[in-house]
Design a protein around this motif. Structure first.
Motif, PDB file in Angstrom:
ATOM      1  N   PHE A 191      -1.743   0.145  -2.695  1.00 18.97           N
ATOM      2  CA  PHE A 191      -1.492   1.117  -1.637  1.00 18.97           C
ATOM      3  C   PHE A 191      -2.130   0.667  -0.328  1.00 18.97           C
ATOM      4  O   PHE A 191      -1.513   0.733   0.740  1.00 18.97           O
ATOM      5  CB  PHE A 191      -2.051   2.486  -2.038  1.00 18.97           C
ATOM      6  N   SER A 243       4.951   4.433  -4.642  1.00 23.10           N
ATOM      7  CA  SER A 243       4.693   4.339  -6.081  1.00 23.10           C
ATOM      8  C   SER A 243       3.210   4.459  -6.406  1.00 23.10           C
ATOM      9  O   SER A 243       2.849   4.773  -7.550  1.00 23.10           O
ATOM     10  CB  SER A 243       5.237   3.019  -6.626  1.00 23.10           C
ATOM     11  N   HIS A 244       2.337   4.202  -5.420  1.00 20.51           N
ATOM     12  CA  HIS A 244       0.885   4.306  -5.631  1.00 20.51           C
ATOM     13  C   HIS A 244       0.271   5.435  -4.803  1.00 20.51           C
ATOM     14  O   HIS A 244      -0.941   5.435  -4.575  1.00 20.51           O
ATOM     15  CB  HIS A 244       0.193   2.980  -5.267  1.00 20.51           C
ATOM     16  N   ALA A 290      -0.332   8.404  -5.545  1.00 13.08           N
ATOM     17  CA  ALA A 290      -1.311   9.199  -6.290  1.00 13.08           C
ATOM     18  C   ALA A 290      -2.672   8.522  -6.326  1.00 13.08           C
ATOM     19  O   ALA A 290      -3.681   9.161  -6.648  1.00 13.08           O
ATOM     20  CB  ALA A 290      -0.817   9.444  -7.717  1.00 13.08           C
ATOM     21  N   ARG A 291      -2.718   7.212  -5.996  1.00 11.94           N
ATOM     22  CA  ARG A 291      -3.985   6.478  -5.975  1.00 11.94           C
ATOM     23  C   ARG A 291      -4.124   5.800  -4.614  1.00 11.94           C
ATOM     24  O   ARG A 291      -3.943   4.568  -4.496  1.00 11.94           O
ATOM     25  CB  ARG A 291      -4.020   5.451  -7.106  1.00 11.94           C
ATOM     26  N   PRO A 292      -4.442   6.562  -3.585  1.00 14.07           N
ATOM     27  CA  PRO A 292      -4.482   5.999  -2.229  1.00 14.07           C
ATOM     28  C   PRO A 292      -5.580   4.967  -2.007  1.00 14.07           C
ATOM     29  O   PRO A 292      -5.576   4.289  -0.974  1.00 14.07           O
ATOM     30  CB  PRO A 292      -4.700   7.229  -1.353  1.00 14.07           C
ATOM     31  N   THR A 293      -6.490   4.839  -2.928  1.00  9.62           N
ATOM     32  CA  THR A 293      -7.545   3.823  -2.789  1.00  9.62           C
ATOM     33  C   THR A 293      -7.233   2.556  -3.588  1.00  9.62           C
ATOM     34  O   THR A 293      -8.057   1.641  -3.622  1.00  9.62           O
ATOM     35  CB  THR A 293      -8.904   4.386  -3.235  1.00  9.62           C
ATOM     36  N   SER A 294      -6.074   2.512  -4.232  1.00 16.58           N
ATOM     37  CA  SER A 294      -5.717   1.336  -5.025  1.00 16.58           C
ATOM     38  C   SER A 294      -5.420   0.155  -4.106  1.00 16.58           C
ATOM     39  O   SER A 294      -4.976   0.337  -2.964  1.00 16.58           O
ATOM     40  CB  SER A 294      -4.501   1.640  -5.901  1.00 16.58           C
TER      41      SER A 294
END
Length: 238
Positions: free
Chosen positions: A206, A196-197, A199-203
C-alpha cells in the motif's frame, strides 16, 4: 408576389432530416446523452461498491467482465477513474482488479471518443479559438500518440475530458486507443494495489503504491510547468 407554395412531403422530410443531422443537433444529442448517463450513475451510486461489496450472486470471471463493462460506462459519464480503480482492487484483488480496470478503461475511452467524434467534432472544431485551444488541438492532431500517452501516464488529468477533447481533434482511433491502453497501465495497477491493501494501510504494498502515485503526480506538475511555453500558456517573464 410571395411564394406561398407548400413544400412537398419529400422536401419537408429532407429538410427535417438535414436539421436533425446538423452538427448542432448532434451536439445537443451528445449533451442529452451525457446528462442522462450522469443522472443514471448518480442514481445507481457506484461508490457503494466500496462499502457494500460486489453482489453475492455474481462471482468469478463473470463479475470481472461485468465490472469492466460498468467501469467503461461510468468513466464515459465522468465518474473519476481513481475511485473505480480502487474499487476494482478491493473487489477482485490486485491482478484481476488491474485487468478489469484496464479493460474498462479502454472500453470507456472508446465510447467517449466515438460519441465525441460522431456527435461533437463537427460542431466544436470551428469554436477552437484562442492560443491555448489551438495549441492543444495541434498537439493532439499532430502528435496524438505521445501526447495521449503522457496524459495517461500522469494522474490528475480528467479522463473523460481528455477523451472528448481528443475526439474533437484530428487524432486517429488507433493511436488514441493504443496510447490509452499502454499509458494507463502503471497508475491503474498502483490504484488497484492500493485498493487491494486498503485494509492494511501500513503494508509495504500500500505504501509503495501510494508513493508511486504521489511521485507521478509531482512529475506531472513539473512537466506541465516546463512545457507551458509550448502550449502557449502565460508564464513568468524576466
Amino acid at each position: 408576389m410571395l411564394d406561398t407554395a407548400v413544400p412537398s412531403p419529400g422536401r419537408l422530410a429532407e429538410r427535417c432530416t438535414r436539421a436533425l443531422l446538423s452538427p448542432w443537433s448532434r451536439l445537443g444529442l451528445l449533451l442529452v446523452l451525457l446528462a442522462a448517463a450522469v443522472a443514471t450513475v448518480l442514481a445507481c451510486r457506484p461508490e457503494r461498491l466500496l462499502t457494500d461489496g460486489w453482489p453475492h450472486q455474481l462471482s468469478g470471471g463473470v463479475a470481472v467482465v461485468l465490472f469492466a463493462a460498468a467501469y467503461g460506462l461510468c468513466t464515459a459519464a465522468f465518474v473519476p477513474r481513481p475511485v473505480l480503480n480502487i474499487a476494482a482492487g478491493a473487489l477482485f484483488g490486485a491482478t484481476a482488479g488491474t485487468v478489469s480496470a484496464l479493460v474498462g478503461t479502454v472500453l470507456g475511452s472508446a465510447v467517449s471518443f466515438g460519441l465525441g467524434r460522431l456527435l461533437g467534432q463537427e460542431a466544436l472544431r470551428p469554436l477552437l479559438r484562442g492560443r491555448w485551444l489551438e495549441a492543444a488541438d495541434r498537439q493532439l492532431s499532430l502528435h496524438g500518440f505521445r501526447t495521449m500517452m503522457a496524459l495517461r501516464l500522469f494522474p490528475g488529468v480528467p479522463f473523460a475530458a481528455a477523451n472528448y477533447c481528443a475526439a474533437v481533434s484530428r487524432m486517429g482511433w488507433l493511436p488514441f486507443l493504443l496510447a490509452t491502453a499502454l499509458g494507463s497501465v502503471p497508475n491503474t495497477m498502483a490504484y488497484a494495489i492500493a485498493g487491494s491493501h486498503a485494509a492494511r494501510p501500513t503494508s509495504p504494498a500500500f505504501l509503495a503504491a501510494t508513493a508511486f502515485l504521489a511521485v507521478t503526480a509531482l512529475a506531472a506538475v513539473v512537466v506541465a510547468w516546463c512545457k507551458r511555453g509550448r502550449m502557449g500558456l502565460p508564464g513568468k517573464r524576466g
